[in-house]
Design an enzyme around this catalytic site. Sequence first.
Site, PDB file in Angstrom:
ATOM      1  N   ARG A  36       0.830  -1.211   0.000  1.00  0.00           N
ATOM      2  CA  ARG A  36       0.000   0.000   0.000  1.00  0.00           C
ATOM      3  C   ARG A  36       0.861   1.257   0.000  1.00  0.00           C
ATOM      4  NH1 ARG A  36      -4.882  -2.067   3.930  1.00  0.00           N
ATOM      5  NH2 ARG A  36      -6.200  -2.736   2.229  1.00  0.00           N
ATOM      6  N   LYS A 207     -19.480 -16.433   1.627  1.00  0.00           N
ATOM      7  CA  LYS A 207     -20.884 -16.236   1.987  1.00  0.00           C
ATOM      8  C   LYS A 207     -21.711 -15.530   0.922  1.00  0.00           C
ATOM      9  CE  LYS A 207     -20.371 -15.721   6.963  1.00  0.00           C
ATOM     10  NZ  LYS A 207     -20.346 -14.618   7.939  1.00  0.00           N
ATOM     11  N   GLY A 357      -9.683  -7.758  -1.717  1.00  0.00           N
ATOM     12  CA  GLY A 357      -9.936  -8.706  -0.631  1.00  0.00           C
ATOM     13  C   GLY A 357      -9.212 -10.025  -0.826  1.00  0.00           C
ATOM     14  N   GLY A 380     -13.225  -3.873   0.842  1.00  0.00           N
ATOM     15  CA  GLY A 380     -14.593  -3.394   1.036  1.00  0.00           C
ATOM     16  C   GLY A 380     -14.985  -2.359   0.000  1.00  0.00           C
TER      17      GLY A 380
END
Length: 400
Positions: A36, A207, A357, A380
């Site tokens: 990053r 999920k 992610g 996110g």
Amino acid sequence: MAKLTVSDLDVKDKKVLMRVDFNVPVKDGVIGDDNRIVAALPTIKYIIEHDGKAILFSHLGRVKTEDDKKALTMRPVAQRLSDLLGKPVTFVPATRGKQLEDAIADMKDGDVLLFENTRFEDLDGKKESGNNTELGQYWASLGDEFVNDAFGTAHREHASNVGIATAMKAENKPVAAGFLMEKEIKFLGNAVDNPKHPFVAILGGAKVSDKIGVIDHLLDKADKVIIGGGMTYTFYAAKGLKIGNSLVEKDKIELAKQILEKAGDKIVLPTDNVVAEKFDNDVPSKVVEGDIPDGYMALDIGPKSVKAFEDVLKDAKTVVWNGPMGVFEMSNYAKGTLEVGKFLGTLTDATTIVGGGDSTAAVKQLGVGDKLTHISTGGGASLEYLEGKTLPGIAAISDK
Ligand code: AMP
């Protein structure tokens, strides 16, 4: 509309406030992955090479108690940034006050300063995370221009991205995107809003509930939506297939049914799976077609599914991928994810985008990252972008 970017600004002699995403893993003062920091270098270099003063700030982790401050100081980040830039970086261990203001006043053109973790302000009534107006105004008062390069927090409405931008604009000071932010908007934005067809989305991960917004939005945009990973088996249950002990969200089966009805033949599910009796890399596994037998759980997609996915993908012009096809962290269940990633790397005629992610971690771990067009830095944030949501951090940047 296109956003203002740092290259539209006249940064010479200017105090350029820059929100970076330096939320890197730090353990005992040692930085792990510095990706990053590296990702922010082009914008920082642009500012200092054009004789601006770069005043940087970022959050790091979650600051809940005074004790958290020691582990979450930006000091080691300033040192790593200095190493990467090959020049000194002034670190100010404060988020406001005389020490910070004096240090900024002492800056010369081309200097770089990093101040302390913006979330230290959360100890005083969640000022950063709660987008406190006074804090945004205070930070805005420290500079002449604001550059937001922190895509990873663009889905949050915090004082250090939205509050400061709002205050800058109220004072007629420019608010621009950095190069990283610009790149993320270009690739993710174009892929979703203006894709070349056929447009295929690959959605995996654990999920259904995490990805439902993305599935819904991309079903409207994409020509095909490939589903893999743990959420497959909630769809299996919705179709009346047996799922053994596979991951399932019982309260989402009805929703999965509705999605399947709405999608018609747009959704492509795996037809075979790698199953095992335990969630363990060291137990025997086998490939089964259709129903998952009692006592077994599906941990990866099988070879026929990989082949079928490749058939769908081979003519694609745009591919967006979010979420692994199986438990890629365990070598015996990584093959589906690896094969799909490898195949994407062969699609030289397509724009291939990985949406942050776990899928980013997967392509890196599997070594296929450099063959793809764009790997998003935001987990996110990229997910919310793929859901078609307006990200407050991006909305707060001035239009060109
Ligand atoms: P997500 O964060 O939603 O993208 O989910 C990623 C996680 O899903 C990874 O940790 C995978 O190990 C896990 N996962 C993928 N496939 C399966 C599966 N078949 N069963 C259980 N977990 C899975």
